[in-house]
Design a protein around this motif. Structure first.
Motif, PDB file in Angstrom:
ATOM      1  N   ALA A 140     -12.768 -53.190   8.102  1.00 14.50           N
ATOM      2  CA  ALA A 140     -13.507 -53.455   9.339  1.00 14.50           C
ATOM      3  C   ALA A 140     -12.879 -52.721  10.514  1.00 14.50           C
ATOM      4  N   ILE A 141     -11.554 -52.807  10.621  1.00 19.92           N
ATOM      5  CA  ILE A 141     -10.852 -52.134  11.722  1.00 19.92           C
ATOM      6  C   ILE A 141     -10.930 -50.628  11.557  1.00 19.92           C
ATOM      7  N   MET A 142     -10.696 -50.147  10.347  1.00 18.74           N
ATOM      8  CA  MET A 142     -10.721 -48.706  10.106  1.00 18.74           C
ATOM      9  C   MET A 142     -12.133 -48.143  10.328  1.00 18.74           C
ATOM     10  N   GLY A 143     -13.147 -48.893   9.869  1.00 20.67           N
ATOM     11  CA  GLY A 143     -14.518 -48.446  10.085  1.00 20.67           C
ATOM     12  C   GLY A 143     -14.848 -48.331  11.561  1.00 20.67           C
ATOM     13  N   HIS A 144     -14.348 -49.282  12.338  1.00 22.84           N
ATOM     14  CA  HIS A 144     -14.535 -49.254  13.795  1.00 22.84           C
ATOM     15  C   HIS A 144     -13.876 -48.005  14.393  1.00 22.84           C
ATOM     16  N   GLU A 145     -12.619 -47.746  14.014  1.00 16.92           N
ATOM     17  CA  GLU A 145     -11.899 -46.599  14.572  1.00 16.92           C
ATOM     18  C   GLU A 145     -12.520 -45.276  14.118  1.00 16.92           C
ATOM     19  N   ILE A 146     -12.918 -45.198  12.856  1.00 20.84           N
ATOM     20  CA  ILE A 146     -13.595 -43.998  12.359  1.00 20.84           C
ATOM     21  C   ILE A 146     -14.872 -43.749  13.153  1.00 20.84           C
ATOM     22  N   SER A 147     -15.570 -44.834  13.487  1.00 25.31           N
ATOM     23  CA  SER A 147     -16.830 -44.697  14.220  1.00 25.31           C
ATOM     24  C   SER A 147     -16.627 -44.104  15.604  1.00 25.31           C
ATOM     25  N   HIS A 148     -15.500 -44.408  16.239  1.00 26.20           N
ATOM     26  CA  HIS A 148     -15.185 -43.750  17.512  1.00 26.20           C
ATOM     27  C   HIS A 148     -15.121 -42.234  17.322  1.00 26.20           C
TER      28      HIS A 148
END
Length: 272
Positions: A140-148
């Motif tokens: 969830a956190i990594m997906g959020h950061e990747i999305s940035h």
């Protein structure tokens, strides 16, 4: 030369920047439907080159301080999650899976993780241990950061800073003040660590992140549990109207709504 004739080219150049500002969206909408016009005056290649340099310097410093990838089990966990998430980025950007992705662990008590332009990811040990993250919560956190990175929020913020700088440059020409231009590496560092993401950027990354996680076979509701944990340890956080980030309550409700929207993707990804 008259003051009026001197000022006209400066105004014209600033206006040209304004005309260039609406260059469309950097990503496809995906199931979550993220769509917005973005101001992108700095080239993608320049930002990625800056990220390569900045990331390399951070890793070199961490290696020197013996804080780079000190926990092999934790490193394997985050890289396994990344290996499942990265192929899913094609939903938003067809070119993204072929980026030169890197995933590393930094030993630090900070509750932090980030992804620079071009897929340069770092997780801090503190966020994993303090929040006792499951693999789905890491996703969830990594997906959020990747999305940035997919959405090129750093490039957008650097472009906004450039517009401000153009205005300052124009003022310096008129008043005699000196101005300084940021190189690509310092732009990446500023947009990663110093300039806060806007509420819009955070919401976009939240929604895209749950879709990436769901498509990778991780429960999208893990994003909800992450922010419930964050809410417990950030009771003294300022109210939403004083913050550039959505409040924990607003964020959790939005994540619940979008997790439900992408749940069919998660169920389909779990099928053998």
């Amino acid at each position: 030369m008259s003051f009026k004739s001197f000022l006209f080219p400066v105004i014209l150049s600033i206006s040209a920047f304004g005309l260039l500002s609406c260059s469309g969206a950097t990503t496809k909408k995906g199931t979550v439907g993220v769509e917005r016009q973005q101001m992108l005056l700095i080239s993608e290649a320049e930002m990625q080159k800056g990220a390569e340099q900045a990331y390399g310097e951070i890793l070199a410093e961490a290696k020197k301080n013996k804080t780079l990838n000190t926990d092999p089990i934790m490193v394997k966990r985050i890289r396994t999650v990344a290996d499942r998430l990265i192929p899913q980025t094609k939903i938003f950007r067809e070119d993204a899976p072929s980026w030169n992705w890197e995933v590393n662990l930094l030993k630090s008590d900070q509750l932090n993780a980030w992804c620079m332009p071009g897929g340069k990811i770092a997780f801090y040990t503190g966020i994993i241990t303090e929040l006792k993250l499951t693999d789905a919560e890491i996703a969830a956190i990594m997906g959020h950061e990747i999305s940035h990175a997919l959405r090129e929020h750093g490039r957008e913020r650097a472009s906004q800073a450039l517009v401000s700088q153009v205005g300052l440059t124009a003022l310096s020409l008129i008043t005699g003040m000196e101005g300084a231009a940021m190189d690509a590496s310092s732009m990446v560092v500023q947009t990663t660590f110093l300039l806060p993401n806007s509420r819009t950027h955070e919401t976009e990354a939240d929604r895209m992140g749950v879709e990436l996680a769901a498509r990778a076979g991780y429960s999208p509701y893990a994003a909800v549990s992450v922010w419930q944990k964050m809410a417990k340890i950030s009771k003294d956080a300022p109210p939403e109207f004083l913050s550039t980030h959505p409040s924990n309550e607003t964020r959790i409700e939005d994540l619940k709504r979008y997790a439900k929207k992408v749940e069919p993707l998660y169920q389909n990804a779990k099928k053998p």
